[in-house]
Design an enzyme around this catalytic site. Structure first.
Site, PDB file in Angstrom:
ATOM      1  N   ARG A 163       0.839  -1.212   0.000  1.00 32.23           N
ATOM      2  CA  ARG A 163       0.000   0.000   0.000  1.00 32.23           C
ATOM      3  C   ARG A 163       0.870   1.257   0.000  1.00 32.23           C
ATOM      4  NH1 ARG A 163      -3.088  -3.692  -0.596  1.00 32.23           N
ATOM      5  NH2 ARG A 163      -5.234  -3.874   0.152  1.00 32.23           N
ATOM      6  N   SER A 241     -10.704  -0.878   3.075  1.00 27.41           N
ATOM      7  CA  SER A 241      -9.938  -0.987   4.331  1.00 27.41           C
ATOM      8  C   SER A 241      -9.579   0.401   4.818  1.00 27.41           C
ATOM      9  CB  SER A 241      -8.629  -1.742   4.103  1.00 27.41           C
ATOM     10  OG  SER A 241      -8.875  -3.023   3.611  1.00 27.41           O
ATOM     11  N   GLU A 337      -5.099   3.703   6.227  1.00 31.70           N
ATOM     12  CA  GLU A 337      -4.755   3.409   4.843  1.00 31.70           C
ATOM     13  C   GLU A 337      -5.391   4.461   3.947  1.00 31.70           C
ATOM     14  OE1 GLU A 337      -5.697   2.114   1.317  1.00 31.70           O
ATOM     15  OE2 GLU A 337      -6.412   0.251   2.184  1.00 31.70           O
TER      16      GLU A 337
HETATM   17  N1  EPU Z   1     -10.449 -10.846   9.974  1.00 28.34           N
HETATM   18  C1  EPU Z   1     -11.195 -10.934  11.133  1.00 28.34           C
HETATM   19  N2  EPU Z   1     -12.221 -10.062  11.289  1.00 28.34           N
HETATM   20  C2  EPU Z   1     -12.551  -9.126  10.375  1.00 28.34           C
HETATM   21  C3  EPU Z   1     -11.776  -9.032   9.200  1.00 28.34           C
HETATM   22  C4  EPU Z   1     -10.720  -9.902   9.021  1.00 28.34           C
HETATM   23  O1  EPU Z   1     -10.944 -11.768  11.988  1.00 28.34           O
HETATM   24  O2  EPU Z   1     -13.507  -8.400  10.597  1.00 28.34           O
HETATM   25  C5  EPU Z   1      -9.397 -11.856   9.752  1.00 28.34           C
HETATM   26  C6  EPU Z   1      -9.861 -12.855   8.695  1.00 28.34           C
HETATM   27  O3  EPU Z   1     -10.545 -13.912   9.266  1.00 28.34           O
HETATM   28  C7  EPU Z   1      -8.565 -13.300   8.085  1.00 28.34           C
HETATM   29  C8  EPU Z   1      -7.692 -12.064   8.170  1.00 28.34           C
HETATM   30  O4  EPU Z   1      -8.279 -11.235   9.176  1.00 28.34           O
HETATM   31  O5  EPU Z   1      -7.975 -14.335   8.822  1.00 28.34           O
HETATM   32  C9  EPU Z   1      -7.561 -11.343   6.866  1.00 28.34           C
HETATM   33  O6  EPU Z   1      -8.813 -10.919   6.413  1.00 28.34           O
HETATM   34  P1  EPU Z   1      -9.121 -10.674   4.850  1.00 28.34           P
HETATM   35  O7  EPU Z   1      -8.659 -11.806   4.034  1.00 28.34           O
HETATM   36  O8  EPU Z   1     -10.547 -10.240   4.729  1.00 28.34           O
HETATM   37  O9  EPU Z   1      -8.180  -9.493   4.430  1.00 28.34           O
HETATM   38  P2  EPU Z   1      -7.702  -8.184   5.183  1.00 28.34           P
HETATM   39  O10 EPU Z   1      -6.322  -8.364   5.656  1.00 28.34           O
HETATM   40  O11 EPU Z   1      -8.739  -7.769   6.175  1.00 28.34           O
HETATM   41  C10 EPU Z   1      -6.655  -7.190   2.990  1.00 28.34           C
HETATM   42  C11 EPU Z   1      -6.700  -5.899   2.218  1.00 28.34           C
HETATM   43  C12 EPU Z   1      -8.010  -5.789   1.440  1.00 28.34           C
HETATM   44  C13 EPU Z   1      -8.083  -6.952   0.482  1.00 28.34           C
HETATM   45  C14 EPU Z   1      -8.008  -8.269   1.286  1.00 28.34           C
HETATM   46  C15 EPU Z   1      -7.954  -9.489   0.407  1.00 28.34           C
HETATM   47  C16 EPU Z   1      -5.328  -4.335   3.487  1.00 28.34           C
HETATM   48  C17 EPU Z   1      -5.310  -3.107   4.334  1.00 28.34           C
HETATM   49  N3  EPU Z   1      -6.537  -4.768   3.119  1.00 28.34           N
HETATM   50  O12 EPU Z   1      -7.715  -7.132   3.963  1.00 28.34           O
HETATM   51  O13 EPU Z   1      -7.955  -4.588   0.687  1.00 28.34           O
HETATM   52  O14 EPU Z   1      -9.276  -6.920  -0.273  1.00 28.34           O
HETATM   53  O15 EPU Z   1      -6.806  -8.276   2.093  1.00 28.34           O
HETATM   54  O16 EPU Z   1      -6.705  -9.570  -0.224  1.00 28.34           O
HETATM   55  O17 EPU Z   1      -4.267  -4.852   3.155  1.00 28.34           O
HETATM   56  C18 EPU Z   1      -8.555  -2.279   0.628  1.00 28.34           C
HETATM   57  O18 EPU Z   1      -7.353  -2.019   0.615  1.00 28.34           O
HETATM   58  O19 EPU Z   1      -9.428  -1.355   0.599  1.00 28.34           O
HETATM   59  C19 EPU Z   1      -8.992  -3.660   0.719  1.00 28.34           C
HETATM   60  C20 EPU Z   1     -10.283  -3.999   0.834  1.00 28.34           C
END
Ligand code: EPU
Length: 343
Positions: A163, A241, A337
Site C-alpha cells: 500500500r 480498508s 490506509e
Molecule cells: N479478519 C477478522 N475479522 C474481520 C476481518 C478480518 O478476523 O472483521 C481476519 C480474517 O478472518 C482473516 C484475516 O483477518 O484471517 C484477513 O482478512 P481478509 O482476508 O478479509 O483481508 P484483510 O487483511 O482484512 C486485505 C486488504 C483488502 C483486500 C483483502 C484481500 C489491506 C489493508 N486490506 O484485507 O484490501 O481486499 O486483504 O486480499 O491490506 C482495501 O485495501 O481497501 C482492501 C479492501
C-alpha cells in the site's frame, strides 16, 4: 478551455458519501486542460481528485480541486505473449479489469471490484487476493504540478511497497498521474499462464463455481468474495480498508501469539510479521458497532462505514477510538490506509 466552478458539492465524488464542498472545482478531460488549470491556479497548492475511493473528507476543501477525468485505452503489442495496455487516469478500475478479462489479457483479474480510478491505483499500489498492481505495472505518465511538464515513471522509479509508492513519499503532492501502462499476458497467444489462486478464500470460492479455470472465473470468484464481505459504496458509504495491516517484529508477534493463539498472521520476511488489523478490531469488540451514522462494517471490521449523514470528523473520531483501544489491548499501532483530507 477550462470551466471553474465554486462551492461545488463533493458528495458524489467520494465513496464515503461525505457532504463536503470544494471552494473551487475544475474537471479536466485532456492533458492540455490540466496544464491550463495548473497555470490558472499557479502558486496555489491544488487538490487532485480521482475516483474519490480512498479518502476521508474531514472538512470542506479550500484548495482548488482539479478532477482528473481523462478517458481512453490503447493496446500496444509488446512481445510474443505480452501486450502493453495504456489506460487514461480517469478510467474506472473495475471496468478496466473486466475489459481485460473479456479480451483475454491476464494479470489484474484478482483485482476485480476494487473501487476507484486507474490513475490512483499506483499511489497506494492497490492489492487484493495475493496480487498487487505492481505485478502488472509497466509505467505511468505524470504531469509535474509546478511546471506542467510530462514525465514517465517506470516500475523501479515508482518504489512500490505494501500500500505504498513514491507518490505517498518523496513525490507526494508533486505530480498528477495522467495514464497507467500495464504489462499483461495475452492468453490468445500463450496458454501457459499461472492463475493466482493460492489465497484461501479464492480456492474455496472457485470450487463453488462451474466451468474450467479462466480469467472470468477468477474475477467472478473475487467479485463474489468482495460483495459478501465488503459494503457497496453505492449503498453504504465507505473507502474499503480504513487501516493498513500492521507489520510487527517477530519478537512482538511471538509474544502476542502466546496470549492470542487464534490470531492469524502473514510472514513478511525473517524479521517481520503482518497481522490482520480486521482481526484486532473484531476481537476488541468493534465489529458492527455504530456511533450515530459512523460505524464499523458488520462483515469486515477493517472497513469503516457511513450509514447516512456521518461527517468526516465523526468517522475520524471512530477511527481514533479504535486506534487507541488496539494500542491499549495489543500495544500495536494501526495506521490509516485511507488518505485523511484536512482542508
Ligand atoms: N479478519 C477478522 N475479522 C474481520 C476481518 C478480518 O478476523 O472483521 C481476519 C480474517 O478472518 C482473516 C484475516 O483477518 O484471517 C484477513 O482478512 P481478509 O482476508 O478479509 O483481508 P484483510 O487483511 O482484512 C486485505 C486488504 C483488502 C483486500 C483483502 C484481500 C489491506 C489493508 N486490506 O484485507 O484490501 O481486499 O486483504 O486480499 O491490506 C482495501 O485495501 O481497501 C482492501 C479492501
Amino acid at each position: 478551455m477550462i470551466e471553474v466552478k465554486h462551492q461545488y458539492s463533493l458528495k458524489d465524488h467520494n465513496t464515503f458519501g461525505i457532504s463536503a464542498t470544494a471552494e473551487t472545482y475544475c474537471r479536466i478531460t485532456t492533458i492540455q486542460q490540466l496544464q491550463e488549470a495548473l497555470s490558472y491556479f499557479k502558486n496555489e497548492a491544488v487538490f487532485l481528485l480521482g475516483g474519490g475511493s480512498n479518502m476521508l473528507l474531514i472538512n470542506n476543501v479550500e484548495r482548488p480541486v482539479i478532477h482528473l477525468d481523462l478517458k481512453g485505452k490503447e493496446i500496444i503489442p509488446h512481445n510474443n505473449d505480452e501486450v502493453l495496455l495504456k489506460v487514461a487516469a480517469g478510467e474506472n478500475w473495475h471496468e478496466l479489469v473486466m475489459f481485460c478479462v473479456k479480451n483475454n489479457l491476464a494479470g489484474i483479474e484478482n483485482l476485480a471490484f476494487i473501487p476507484g480510478n486507474t490513475g490512483t491505483a499506483p499511489i497506494q499500489n492497490i492489492g487484493a487476493y495475493g496480487v498487487e498492481l505492481k505485478d502488472s505495472f509497466y509505467s505511468c505518465e505524470v504531469v509535474e504540478l509546478a511546471t506542467g511538464n510530462s514525465y514517465t515513471f517506470n516500475l523501479a522509479q515508482c518504489k512500490f511497497g505494501y500500500r505504498d509508492s513514491i507518490f505517498k513519499n518523496e513525490a507526494l503532492g508533486k505530480y498528477a498521474i495522467t495514464a497507467v501502462t500495464l504489462k499483461l499476458k495475452d492468453l490468445k497467444a500463450n496458454s501457459s499462464y499461472v492463475y493466482k489462486t493460492d489465497y484461501g478464500a479464492i480456492q474455496s470460492e472457485l470450487e463453488q463455481l462451474p466451468g474450467e479455470l479462466s480469467l472470468n472465473k477468477v474475477a467472478q470468484a473475487v467479485i463474489n468474495i468482495r460483495t459478501n464481505k465488503l459494503p457497496d459504496p453505492k449503498i453504504i458509504g465507505n473507502s474499503g480498508s480504513f487501516f493498513k495491516n500492521p507489520i510487527v517484529s517477530r519478537t512482538t508477534y511471538n509474544k502476542l501469539k502466546l496470549e492470542h493463539p487464534a490470531m492469524p498472521h502473514y510472514d513478511v520476511d525473517d524479521q517481520n510479521v503482518k497481522i490482520p488489523a480486521g482481526w484486532l478490531i473484531e476481537n476488541s469488540g468493534f465489529k458492527g458497532k455504530r456511533y450515530g451514522d459512523a460505524g464499523v462494517h458488520d462483515k469486515q471490521a477493517l472497513v469503516l462505514v457511513n450509514h447516512g449523514t456521518a461527517t468526516g470528523k465523526e468517522i475520524l473520531a471512530v477511527a481514533q477510538i479504535i486506534q487507541k483501544e488496539i494500542k491499549k489491548r495489543y500495544n500495536v499501532t494501526i495506521e490509516t490506509e485511507v488518505n485523511l483530507i484536512e482542508n
